[in-house]
Design a protein around this motif. Structure first.
Motif, short mmCIF file in Angstrom:
data_model
loop_
_atom_site.label_atom_id
_atom_site.label_comp_id
_atom_site.label_asym_id
_atom_site.label_seq_id
_atom_site.Cartn_x
_atom_site.Cartn_y
_atom_site.Cartn_z
N THR A 55 2.70 26.64 41.74
CA THR A 55 1.34 26.15 41.34
C THR A 55 0.80 25.47 42.23
O THR A 55 -0.48 25.31 42.16
N ASP A 58 -0.56 27.18 45.50
CA ASP A 58 -1.50 28.27 45.09
C ASP A 58 -2.79 27.69 45.00
O ASP A 58 -3.95 27.98 45.33
N THR A 59 -2.65 26.52 44.28
CA THR A 59 -4.08 25.65 43.94
C THR A 59 -4.48 25.04 45.01
O THR A 59 -5.67 25.10 45.28
N SER A 62 -6.24 27.60 46.98
CA SER A 62 -7.67 27.89 46.18
C SER A 62 -8.57 27.02 46.55
O SER A 62 -9.77 27.51 46.78
N GLY A 92 -2.97 24.84 36.52
CA GLY A 92 -2.87 25.38 37.70
C GLY A 92 -3.48 26.74 38.02
O GLY A 92 -4.58 27.06 38.64
N LYS A 93 -3.67 27.45 36.97
CA LYS A 93 -4.10 28.94 36.84
C LYS A 93 -5.66 28.74 36.76
O LYS A 93 -6.53 29.32 37.23
N GLN A 96 -7.32 27.24 39.95
CA GLN A 96 -7.21 28.49 41.09
C GLN A 96 -8.13 29.59 40.68
O GLN A 96 -9.15 29.81 41.44
N ALA A 99 -11.80 27.65 41.41
CA ALA A 99 -12.03 27.03 42.66
C ALA A 99 -12.88 27.74 43.42
O ALA A 99 -13.70 27.10 44.30
N GLU A 127 -6.23 30.76 32.34
CA GLU A 127 -6.98 31.59 33.19
C GLU A 127 -8.36 31.71 32.58
O GLU A 127 -9.41 31.88 33.25
N GLY A 130 -10.53 28.80 33.31
CA GLY A 130 -11.35 28.99 35.04
C GLY A 130 -11.82 29.91 35.12
O GLY A 130 -12.97 29.67 36.00
#
Length: 161
Positions: A55, A58-59, A62, A92-93, A96, A99, A127, A130
């Motif tokens: 997390t 990956d973030t 992004s 985190g999702k 991402q 981003a 998600e 995001g």
């Protein structure tokens, strides 16, 4: 932290990667520097180190953040997850997903986390948050003709700001 002590001795990149998951090509030294913060975050949220590490990295990827900014990313994820109606993984999702558009508009990871947190408090999480934020920002960059007319009447310009 016994695991950290063992890793800092005579460590191999593979041992760290097996514990931490995806590290986006970080050098061993970068992983070791970022590991204590990530381990503390995993412990604080009661989640496994591999998923939390994924997390975080990956973030960071992004948003184009460097390995040296891992403490900043850990702080953002922790604060946003604690102070809003979302989990660490969902935050985190969401970050991402948002981003690309948020970065293009010049929003920092902190600004984006605040927006995602507000959306999470309103029931739009993970998600979906995001993607919604990404769509909103994308539509603002190329508004529909009717919206553009209203914006012009109000002397609002997102292209020349």
């Amino acid at each position: 932290m016994k695991i950290y002590a063992e890793l800092t001795g005579n460590c191999k990149k593979q041992r760290i990667k097996s514990l931490c998951g995806n590290t986006l090509g970080w050098k061993t030294e970068d992983m070791l520097k970022g590991l204590p913060e990530v381990m503390n975050l995993a412990a604080a949220f009661g989640e496994d180190l591999g998923s939390v590490s994924g997390t975080v990295t990956d973030t960071m990827g992004s948003f184009g953040l460097q390995a040296s900014e891992s403490a900043r990313m850990v702080d953002v994820l922790a604060q946003a997850s604690i102070s809003t109606n979302t989990s660490l993984d969902m935050m985190g999702k969401a970050l991402q997903g948002a981003a690309p558009a948020a970065s293009a508009f010049g929003y920092s990871v902190e600004d984006t986390a605040m927006a995602v947190g507000l959306m999470s408090d309103a029931g739009i999480q993970g998600e979906a948050a995001g993607q919604s934020l990404k769509n909103l920002l994308s539509h603002l960059s190329e508004p529909a003709k009717s919206v553009e007319n209203y914006m012009n009447k109000l002397s609002v310009s997102l292209r020349n700001s």
